[in-house]
Design an enzyme around this catalytic site. Structure first.
Site, short mmCIF file in Angstrom:
data_model
loop_
_atom_site.label_atom_id
_atom_site.label_comp_id
_atom_site.label_asym_id
_atom_site.label_seq_id
_atom_site.Cartn_x
_atom_site.Cartn_y
_atom_site.Cartn_z
N LYS A 101 0.81 -1.21 0.00
CA LYS A 101 0.00 0.00 0.00
C LYS A 101 0.85 1.27 0.00
CE LYS A 101 -3.92 -1.92 -0.12
NZ LYS A 101 -5.07 -1.51 -0.91
N SER A 130 -4.31 -12.31 3.41
CA SER A 130 -4.56 -12.14 1.97
C SER A 130 -3.38 -12.66 1.15
CB SER A 130 -4.86 -10.67 1.62
OG SER A 130 -3.74 -9.86 1.87
#
Ligand SMILES: Cc1ncc(COP(=O)(O)O)c(C=O)c1O
Length: 315
Positions: free
Chosen positions: A49, A275
């Site tokens: 991110k 994830s």
């Protein structure tokens, strides 16, 4: 990458990207393609991110939408928020963030440590239900009504795709020979779209595969539900998801994703979040289908250190 020492950088922001990639050794069954994993947890906040936060802020600055003295507003499970908090800290912007108790304490504390002002939307018993992200978005919109704010609005922000295109270009340089398949879990879809765009524009033969939790497989089945895989399966089709840049969507079982995260730590020394476990389960499916002599690539989204207070590694 041979004999290359990292150069002196003028700020932490210059260390974002250029992450390593490794071949999985033990979790890949015989008769499969090679599976390579790009280790995005080498980034400053331990997640990919950082790439999108930097791109969203710098593109807004370039357009003049974000100026000195303004407050950045976002809603987040905590990964995007940690990355935005870091970028805002370095660049001197205030950062107001909406999150929830459905997300790990480590992420909430990291955002605060990096100077963010946090607003918590309560969840239903710690679950990511289909209404949670929309409720967080509504709250962020309210904060963004005040003057001198810039709402990065991650599910609608196309600037992030630029940040992730660099990841695709790095993959093309790092992987010798063709990439036959690339897969990744979809939250905003920014990562998959950025890498998909870079690979498709470079005429890579890679089959681009979107992954989602089986209990909230909105892209493949249209049915939303609850799950506990932070960052993906938001309960709606992300507006950034563009059919031109991916070929297929697959639903992956959450229990298998959790087991894979634990195996990656114990057998490969690759310590990641849920994830990322899901990404590797998807990559192993593809590796079995493509078979020997092929290359499948996926991404370790973030570090397992962000999940130590959750039950992911409670064995
Ligand atoms: C831990 C984690 N994994 C995967 C994703 C999905 O990435 P993207 O939003 O680029 O689709 C996110 C996004 O928030 C995340 O936080």
């Amino acid at each position: 990458m041979k004999n290359s020492f990292p150069k002196l950088q003028s700020s932490i922001l210059d260390t974002i990207g250029n992450t390593p990639i490794v071949r999985l050794q033990k979790v890949v069954p015989p008769g499969s393609a090679d599976v390579f994993v790009k280790l995005e947890y080498f980034s400053p906040t331990g997640s990919y991110k950082d790439r999108m936060a930097l791109a969203m802020i710098e593109e807004a600055e370039k357009r003049g939408d974000l100026r000195s003295g303004m407050t950045v507003v976002e809603y987040t499970g905590g990964s995007t928020g940690s990355s935005l908090a870091l970028v805002c800290a370095v660049k001197g912007y205030k950062f107001k963030v909406v999150s929830s108790d459905a997300f790990s304490q480590e992420k909430l504390k990291t955002m605060r440590a990096l100077g963010a002002e946090l607003f918590i939307v309560p969840s239903e018993g710690g679950k990511i239900t289909p209404d949670l992200v929309p409720r967080m978005i509504e709250q962020a919109k309210k904060f963004a009504e005040s003057q001198e704010t810039y709402f990065t609005y991650q599910h609608r922000n196309k600037d992030m795709v630029k940040g992730y295109e660099k990841m695709g270009l790095e993959l093309l340089k790092q992987v010798e020979g063709p990439i036959h398949a690339f897969c990744g879990g979809v939250g905003t879809a920014g990562m998959l779209m950025g890498v998909g765009k870079a690979l498709k524009e470079a005429k890579s033969p890679a089959r681009i595969v979107a992954l989602e939790p089986a209990t909230s497989a909105v892209i493949s089945t249209g049915v939303a539900g609850s799950h506990r895989i932070e960052g993906i399966g938001s309960g709606f089709i992300p507006p950034i998801l563009d059919k031109n840049y991916y070929d297929e969507a697959r639903a992956i079982d959450e229990t298998e994703a959790r087991q894979m995260a634990r195996r990656l730590a114990k057998e490969e020394g690759i310590f990641v979040g849920t994830s990322s476990g899901l990404n590797v389960v998807g990559a192993l499916q593809l590796a079995r289908e493509f078979g020997p002599g092929h290359t499948v690539v996926t991404v370790a989204v973030d570090t397992g250190l962000k999940y130590l207070a959750s039950d992911l590694y409670e064995l």
